[in-house]
Design an enzyme around this catalytic site. Sequence first.
Site, PDB file in Angstrom:
ATOM      1  N   GLU A  95      10.243  17.079  14.505  1.00  0.00           N
ATOM      2  CA  GLU A  95      10.840  16.678  13.227  1.00  0.00           C
ATOM      3  C   GLU A  95      10.255  17.541  12.118  1.00  0.00           C
ATOM      4  O   GLU A  95       9.080  17.420  11.774  1.00  0.00           O
ATOM      5  CB  GLU A  95      10.570  15.205  12.948  1.00  0.00           C
ATOM      6  N   CYS A  98      13.872  10.334   6.586  1.00  0.00           N
ATOM      7  CA  CYS A  98      13.743  10.030   8.015  1.00  0.00           C
ATOM      8  C   CYS A  98      15.067  10.213   8.748  1.00  0.00           C
ATOM      9  O   CYS A  98      15.109  10.745   9.861  1.00  0.00           O
ATOM     10  CB  CYS A  98      13.241   8.602   8.199  1.00  0.00           C
ATOM     11  N   LYS A 157       0.849  -1.191   0.000  1.00  0.00           N
ATOM     12  CA  LYS A 157       0.000   0.000   0.000  1.00  0.00           C
ATOM     13  C   LYS A 157       0.887   1.244   0.000  1.00  0.00           C
ATOM     14  O   LYS A 157       1.463   1.608   1.028  1.00  0.00           O
ATOM     15  CB  LYS A 157      -0.934   0.051   1.209  1.00  0.00           C
ATOM     16  N   GLU A 184       9.742   1.542  11.005  1.00  0.00           N
ATOM     17  CA  GLU A 184      10.791   2.574  10.896  1.00  0.00           C
ATOM     18  C   GLU A 184      10.063   3.906  10.932  1.00  0.00           C
ATOM     19  O   GLU A 184       9.418   4.310   9.973  1.00  0.00           O
ATOM     20  CB  GLU A 184      11.582   2.390   9.602  1.00  0.00           C
TER      21      GLU A 184
END
Length: 470
Positions: free
Chosen positions: A374, A277, A170, A243
């Site tokens: 972040e 990331c 997906k 993750e």
Amino acid sequence: MTTQRSMLIDGSPVIGAGDAFSVINPATEEAICQCNMASVEQLDQAVSAARRAFATWRQTPDAERRRLMHRIADRLDEHADELAGIIVQEQGKPLALAQMEVGAAAAWTRYNADLEIPEPLLEDSDSRQVSASRKPLGVVASITPWNWPLMIAIWHIMPALRTGNTVVSKPSGLTPLNTLRLVELINEVLPAGVVNVVMGEAEIGSAISAHEDIDKVIFTGSTPTGQRIMTNASGNLKRLTLELGGNDAAIVLPDTDLDTVAERIFDTAFINMGQTCAALKRLYVHESQYEAMCSRLAELAARQKVGDGFDPDTTFGPVQNADQHRLVSALVEDARANGGRIVCGGEAPRGPGYFYPPTIVADVSNGHRLVDEEQFGPVLPVVAYRDLEQAVSMANDGAFGLGGSVWGSDLELANRLATQLECGTVWINNHAEVLPNIPFGGSKMSGIGVEFGLEGLLEYTQLQVINSRK
């Protein structure tokens, strides 16, 4: 706008039965094409197809699985220009970076194809023989983000195939086109049902994580979404690799030669326009070199050509989507309002496209939103520190623990500091480098499990021990 794009279930194209949505080019804000999300019933069909295919795929000889994976890598090479163009169109990154993504995807596929799956003999004594083997889990669901749409799909799918699992993928609804094309190419090589792809957002994501016939979910994305997946997955105790978010800190040692490290720091902070990331997201510099480092980074930022990824002069593409563009702008404005100094950038250009220039923000510290959160975009806060004890404390202050780095010529000191950082990977004089043979995973709220290398491969397997008494 091009025509409707299909999902692929059991080797056949399928139009989603759910809501329609448009895929947007972030450089122009124009629709590329229209898609439809899957219904939950169509997800069930994809999972059923994967389950049926698993019965035979798991029995496919190891050498044959390897051969087929190399053929997939060949397909990626043969369609490299097409895939790179799709990446630029839906994700926005410069064409050269998109070409690198495609090349890395093919190389990663070949590496996984050639990995050996160990079956050690644990004991062979007068009284017993004990051996260990690795069995595939079953149906693996891959949920991928929008920042590296091809590369991360490869990271998820190829270890699953190598170990004999089947897959339901997906992609993000913001960047589904590359994954759709990838799965089409895979289905030219593999039997129907081995790899399927569905589209959807929260409803389909929740149905995947709670699905009783999915044996593992691998997810790359935000920590809140990872937490929801973990909760929903408890029904059948499915395996998870998560993750999640990162707010990676870097420490520049005192007396470091800034001319040696500044460009590499800039590159690893702003890779993919900061939308990675494990990008360097907080930079801690000794107060004696603070202003000099800010100046060098600003000079590097000024060299960048912000624009459409198809323009050969572009070195810096747009932020991928409107929501992320708004977040980046809001974090910069919050820093500005609370005493932050915008060394360069800090203003979105007028006109279409989610463009934002590479931005350096000084005179901020822990406690500012730009440092604590972040940003996942083209902004780097630079924080001054007095001594290394303070630097390590500030670097470790926070919920995330994906990566970190130490920069300087004193490698003994750098290694000593590296052991004090609370993160899954610490780079020295580098950052954000991931390699197919090196395990990668986060600590704290940055995830569970690892990817890459043998350790990552084995997360797609169930250990079985056979203990035979003589």
